[in-house]
Design a protein around this motif. Structure first.
Motif, PDB file in Angstrom:
ATOM      1  N   ALA A 188       0.836  -1.208   0.000  1.00  0.00           N
ATOM      2  CA  ALA A 188       0.000   0.000   0.000  1.00  0.00           C
ATOM      3  C   ALA A 188       0.866   1.251   0.000  1.00  0.00           C
ATOM      4  O   ALA A 188       0.557   2.246  -0.664  1.00  0.00           O
ATOM      5  N   TYR A 189       1.946   1.208   0.737  1.00  0.00           N
ATOM      6  CA  TYR A 189       2.876   2.345   0.802  1.00  0.00           C
ATOM      7  C   TYR A 189       3.471   2.612  -0.571  1.00  0.00           C
ATOM      8  O   TYR A 189       3.561   3.759  -1.024  1.00  0.00           O
ATOM      9  N   GLU A 190       3.885   1.530  -1.254  1.00  0.00           N
ATOM     10  CA  GLU A 190       4.443   1.660  -2.609  1.00  0.00           C
ATOM     11  C   GLU A 190       3.404   2.242  -3.564  1.00  0.00           C
ATOM     12  O   GLU A 190       3.719   3.067  -4.419  1.00  0.00           O
ATOM     13  N   TYR A 191       2.167   1.804  -3.407  1.00  0.00           N
ATOM     14  CA  TYR A 191       1.085   2.328  -4.251  1.00  0.00           C
ATOM     15  C   TYR A 191       0.943   3.833  -4.059  1.00  0.00           C
ATOM     16  O   TYR A 191       0.837   4.585  -5.034  1.00  0.00           O
ATOM     17  N   LEU A 192       0.950   4.275  -2.796  1.00  0.00           N
ATOM     18  CA  LEU A 192       0.804   5.704  -2.513  1.00  0.00           C
ATOM     19  C   LEU A 192       1.972   6.500  -3.072  1.00  0.00           C
ATOM     20  O   LEU A 192       1.780   7.577  -3.644  1.00  0.00           O
ATOM     21  N   ILE A 193       3.179   5.982  -2.924  1.00  0.00           N
ATOM     22  CA  ILE A 193       4.357   6.679  -3.459  1.00  0.00           C
ATOM     23  C   ILE A 193       4.208   6.848  -4.967  1.00  0.00           C
ATOM     24  O   ILE A 193       4.505   7.906  -5.527  1.00  0.00           O
ATOM     25  N   GLY A 194       3.728   5.778  -5.635  1.00  0.00           N
ATOM     26  CA  GLY A 194       3.502   5.859  -7.074  1.00  0.00           C
ATOM     27  C   GLY A 194       2.439   6.874  -7.441  1.00  0.00           C
ATOM     28  O   GLY A 194       2.578   7.622  -8.413  1.00  0.00           O
ATOM     29  N   GLN A 195       1.360   6.922  -6.660  1.00  0.00           N
ATOM     30  CA  GLN A 195       0.289   7.888  -6.917  1.00  0.00           C
ATOM     31  C   GLN A 195       0.796   9.318  -6.755  1.00  0.00           C
ATOM     32  O   GLN A 195       0.479  10.200  -7.554  1.00  0.00           O
ATOM     33  N   PHE A 196       1.592   9.555  -5.726  1.00  0.00           N
ATOM     34  CA  PHE A 196       2.140  10.897  -5.518  1.00  0.00           C
ATOM     35  C   PHE A 196       3.087  11.262  -6.652  1.00  0.00           C
ATOM     36  O   PHE A 196       3.134  12.404  -7.091  1.00  0.00           O
ATOM     37  N   ALA A 197       3.841  10.283  -7.124  1.00  0.00           N
ATOM     38  CA  ALA A 197       4.774  10.539  -8.221  1.00  0.00           C
ATOM     39  C   ALA A 197       4.036  10.965  -9.483  1.00  0.00           C
ATOM     40  O   ALA A 197       4.453  11.886 -10.181  1.00  0.00           O
ATOM     41  N   SER A 198       2.908  10.298  -9.762  1.00  0.00           N
ATOM     42  CA  SER A 198       2.164  10.630 -10.978  1.00  0.00           C
ATOM     43  C   SER A 198       1.591  12.036 -10.918  1.00  0.00           C
ATOM     44  O   SER A 198       1.335  12.665 -11.936  1.00  0.00           O
ATOM     45  N   GLY A 199       1.394  12.564  -9.698  1.00  0.00           N
ATOM     46  CA  GLY A 199       0.852  13.909  -9.557  1.00  0.00           C
ATOM     47  C   GLY A 199       1.895  14.976  -9.325  1.00  0.00           C
ATOM     48  O   GLY A 199       1.586  16.156  -9.260  1.00  0.00           O
ATOM     49  N   ALA A 200       3.159  14.531  -9.212  1.00  0.00           N
ATOM     50  CA  ALA A 200       4.216  15.488  -8.869  1.00  0.00           C
ATOM     51  C   ALA A 200       4.981  15.996 -10.078  1.00  0.00           C
ATOM     52  O   ALA A 200       5.865  16.832  -9.945  1.00  0.00           O
ATOM     53  N   GLY A 201       4.661  15.454 -11.274  1.00  0.00           N
ATOM     54  CA  GLY A 201       5.307  15.937 -12.493  1.00  0.00           C
ATOM     55  C   GLY A 201       6.804  15.768 -12.458  1.00  0.00           C
ATOM     56  O   GLY A 201       7.326  14.720 -12.097  1.00  0.00           O
ATOM     57  N   LYS A 202       7.522  16.822 -12.822  1.00  0.00           N
ATOM     58  CA  LYS A 202       8.970  16.765 -12.949  1.00  0.00           C
ATOM     59  C   LYS A 202       9.657  16.381 -11.640  1.00  0.00           C
ATOM     60  O   LYS A 202      10.675  15.719 -11.612  1.00  0.00           O
ATOM     61  N   LYS A 203       9.077  16.821 -10.508  1.00  0.00           N
ATOM     62  CA  LYS A 203       9.679  16.548  -9.202  1.00  0.00           C
ATOM     63  C   LYS A 203       9.712  15.044  -8.907  1.00  0.00           C
ATOM     64  O   LYS A 203      10.494  14.599  -8.072  1.00  0.00           O
ATOM     65  N   ALA A 204       8.847  14.274  -9.578  1.00  0.00           N
ATOM     66  CA  ALA A 204       8.760  12.848  -9.273  1.00  0.00           C
ATOM     67  C   ALA A 204      10.075  12.141  -9.550  1.00  0.00           C
ATOM     68  O   ALA A 204      10.405  11.155  -8.903  1.00  0.00           O
ATOM     69  N   GLY A 205      10.821  12.634 -10.526  1.00  0.00           N
ATOM     70  CA  GLY A 205      12.095  12.017 -10.863  1.00  0.00           C
ATOM     71  C   GLY A 205      13.072  12.003  -9.702  1.00  0.00           C
ATOM     72  O   GLY A 205      14.032  11.235  -9.686  1.00  0.00           O
ATOM     73  N   GLU A 206      12.824  12.861  -8.711  1.00  0.00           N
ATOM     74  CA  GLU A 206      13.710  12.919  -7.556  1.00  0.00           C
ATOM     75  C   GLU A 206      13.547  11.706  -6.654  1.00  0.00           C
ATOM     76  O   GLU A 206      14.432  11.393  -5.869  1.00  0.00           O
ATOM     77  N   PHE A 207      12.403  11.043  -6.715  1.00  0.00           N
ATOM     78  CA  PHE A 207      12.193  10.002  -5.714  1.00  0.00           C
ATOM     79  C   PHE A 207      11.583   8.707  -6.223  1.00  0.00           C
ATOM     80  O   PHE A 207      11.485   7.755  -5.461  1.00  0.00           O
ATOM     81  N   TYR A 208      11.221   8.624  -7.516  1.00  0.00           N
ATOM     82  CA  TYR A 208      10.447   7.444  -7.901  1.00  0.00           C
ATOM     83  C   TYR A 208      10.784   6.960  -9.308  1.00  0.00           C
ATOM     84  O   TYR A 208      10.843   7.745 -10.253  1.00  0.00           O
ATOM     85  N   THR A 209      11.015   5.648  -9.414  1.00  0.00           N
ATOM     86  CA  THR A 209      11.178   4.980 -10.697  1.00  0.00           C
ATOM     87  C   THR A 209       9.916   4.164 -10.944  1.00  0.00           C
ATOM     88  O   THR A 209       9.519   3.386 -10.070  1.00  0.00           O
ATOM     89  N   PRO A 210       9.251   4.327 -12.097  1.00  0.00           N
ATOM     90  CA  PRO A 210       8.035   3.557 -12.360  1.00  0.00           C
ATOM     91  C   PRO A 210       8.247   2.064 -12.113  1.00  0.00           C
ATOM     92  O   PRO A 210       9.310   1.518 -12.447  1.00  0.00           O
ATOM     93  N   GLN A 211       7.252   1.431 -11.521  1.00  0.00           N
ATOM     94  CA  GLN A 211       7.386   0.034 -11.110  1.00  0.00           C
ATOM     95  C   GLN A 211       7.812  -0.891 -12.242  1.00  0.00           C
ATOM     96  O   GLN A 211       8.609  -1.810 -12.040  1.00  0.00           O
ATOM     97  N   GLU A 212       7.282  -0.652 -13.452  1.00  0.00           N
ATOM     98  CA  GLU A 212       7.615  -1.570 -14.539  1.00  0.00           C
ATOM     99  C   GLU A 212       9.099  -1.520 -14.894  1.00  0.00           C
ATOM    100  O   GLU A 212       9.715  -2.530 -15.241  1.00  0.00           O
ATOM    101  N   VAL A 213       9.712  -0.330 -14.790  1.00  0.00           N
ATOM    102  CA  VAL A 213      11.151  -0.207 -15.040  1.00  0.00           C
ATOM    103  C   VAL A 213      11.929  -0.838 -13.887  1.00  0.00           C
ATOM    104  O   VAL A 213      12.932  -1.530 -14.092  1.00  0.00           O
TER     105      VAL A 213
END
Length: 525
Positions: A188-213
């Motif tokens: 669930a935590y991983e899911y939330l991190i992914g959801q926040f990443a999708s809404g954070a735009g460019k900033k997401a690159g600072e903390f999240y690699t898409p699960q499939e990669v």
């Protein structure tokens, strides 16, 4: 837990997260909701641990009276064991459930004020680790949760109300921590991190690699292995990549990571603890990896990374005597640190290890210093094992196409390099504005890498002679031919079509001219 129940839990948590959103950016309310979930995890873990100790006495942790001498004796004994085993300590009155209930016990229609209590509890968690082995792992973990921020509400009462409401919602959720076989909360935590990443735009690159990669990288570095001595990510973000590698093997002895951003560093440590990685088994540091590496004497069996693309770095001439860079004769350019990260990771790679790194396509063909480093890695060291081209627009905040480079110091296939082109339309699915790799797409990439097969228009095993003939240019179309031959054009049929169109145009012109004559107006041509 069924897949449907898991999705319901994830949606439930996301709905609770949005309770906090207000006018905050995604990365701001992320810090609050993930922090509250982490506090709930620590509290429930503490209660389960203490209840187990107290079982022979026939009492529970929450039944201890903290004001009595007997109660204090119990707490001292439990604290000693908790610090040793869990790495931290919480008193019964500091447990999540207790503070959630207090905040939602109405007194004359008003919630009890809990902000000060909650702030003290978060500080006490950290203080309980002072002078112990776990001190560094818990240091300032909650520093991004400012409970007095006006972003939570203009008045203390408003802030208290929303915090109490969020805690009440979370208190109703059972994360099933007693069941060690399932990782409900971790997922669930991983899911939330992914959801926040999708809404954070460019900033997401600072903390999240898409699960499939992450899955592709993890499966590659664990190929042929069921246990790993160590795994390392020099730009670890939220730690998701490290944890993904753990899902591919039975056991990992030690996790290592380094992260520059302080908030993301806190998130990585929370993520590790929340996924039940013992504090003695992970070592996450906060510093600039290239400028001030923190694990310089370590060598790792598996290394994964998704560093910031073409980031700037100092390229300080002093680095020419640094063991990570000295043997190459040249440093990566100041404006593009991509190969500096490669060199750093190669330095840390164990002789029996595998590393996989995500990079922009430019590393495959750019010249000058980068071309020199690329040639040295292939010709002199023979470390490059595979090049995998990914589709464009699969990373948050950038649409550029990327690639995965795989390196090994002891290669099973030293006479060739595998090229995979997974960027074609058949190899991903477009969902809204994002391209997604589905399970079948991932399986095709991983299986092709593991079997090292040549597949028409998808993969090619290139000999070292071919690489040399191309002057060590690794641009994937040089090796994987994806050209689709178009159907032959019938020139005679096209000519006849044009002739027929001319006849139709002439007939139409005559009709229009006749109408204009009848209306006694000038023709338009």
């Amino acid at each position: 837990m069924s897949e449907n129940q898991k999705k319901q839990l994830e949606q439930q948590l996301w709905n609770i997260a949005n309770t906090l959103r207000g006018k905050m950016d995604a990365d701001e309310f992320r810090d609050y909701i993930l922090g509250f979930i982490f506090y709930k995890y620590l509290a429930e873990k503490m209660e389960i641990f203490a209840d187990d100790i107290l079982k022979p006495d026939g009492i529970t942790y929450t039944s201890i009276d903290e004001t009595t001498e007997e109660g204090q004796e119990y707490l001292e004994a439990i604290q000693e064991e908790a610090i040793e085993t869990l790495g931290y300590f919480l008193k019964p009155s500091e447990l999540f459930g207790q503070i959630a209930q207090k905040g939602n016990s109405d007194t004359e229609g008003l919630s009890n004020f809990i902000i000060e209590d909650l702030q003290k509890i978060l500080i006490n968690i950290q203080n309980s680790t002072m002078g112990t082995e776990s001190e560094e792992d818990f240091d300032n973990l909650f520093e991004d949760m400012d409970l007095n921020s006006t972003k939570l509400g203009k008045t203390p009462e408003a802030r208290n109300e929303i915090i109490a409401r969020v805690l009440a919602h979370l208190d109703k959720i059972d994360f099933k921590l007693e069941n060690a076989e399932i990782d409900v909360l971790g997922d669930a935590y991983e899911y939330l991190i992914g959801q926040f990443a999708s809404g954070a735009g460019k900033k997401a690159g600072e903390f999240y690699t898409p699960q499939e990669v992450s899955i592709i990288l993890a499966k590659i570095v664990t190929t042929g292995k069921t246990k790993l001595k160590s795994v390392y990510d020099p730009t670890c973000g939220s730690g998701s990549l490290l944890l993904r590698v753990a899902k591919e093997v039975d056991e990992i002895n030690d996790f290592y990571g380094q992260e520059l951003n302080r908030t993301t560093y806190n998130l990585a440590r929370m993520n590790m603890i929340l996924h039940d990685v013992h504090y003695r088994k992970f070592d996450i540091k906060q510093e600039d990896t290239l400028e001030r590496p923190q694990h310089i004497d370590h060598r790792f069996e598996a290394i994964v990374a998704n560093p910031p693309f073409s980031a700037k770095w100092s390229a300080n001439p002093l680095f020419t005597s640094d063991d990570r860079f000295s043997q190459y004769g040249k440093l990566a350019p100041k404006s593009k640190a991509d190969f500096a990260f490669v060199q750093h990771m190669v330095h840390h790679l164990a002789e029996n290890g595998t590393m996989a790194i995500v990079l922009p396509h430019g590393v495959l063909f750019r010249g000058a210093a980068e071309g020199h480093i690329r040639q040295y890695l292939i010709e002199d060291r023979n470390y490059l094992d595979a090049v995998i081209g990914l589709p464009a627009n699969i990373f948050y905040g950038t649409s550029i196409p990327t690639c995965i480079l795989v390196f090994k110091k002891c290669r099973e296939n030293p006479d060739d390099i595998l090229f995979i082109d997974a960027s074609g339309e058949d190899n991903y699915e477009k969902v809204k504005t994002q391209n997604i790799l589905r399970e079948n797409h991932i399986a095709k990439i991983v299986e092709t890498y593991q079997n090292r097969t040549t597949i028409d228009k998808f993969s090619y095993v290139a000999s070292m002679d071919e690489i040399k003939e191309n002057d060590y240019n690794l641009n994937i179309p040089r090796y994987v031919d994806t050209f689709e031959e178009e159907e032959p054009i019938d020139i005679q049929a096209v000519a006849q079509t044009l002739k027929d169109l001319d006849t139709e145009i002439a007939d139409t012109d005559n009709t229009i001219a006749d109408f204009c004559k009848q209306l006694n107006i000038q023709t338009p041509f």
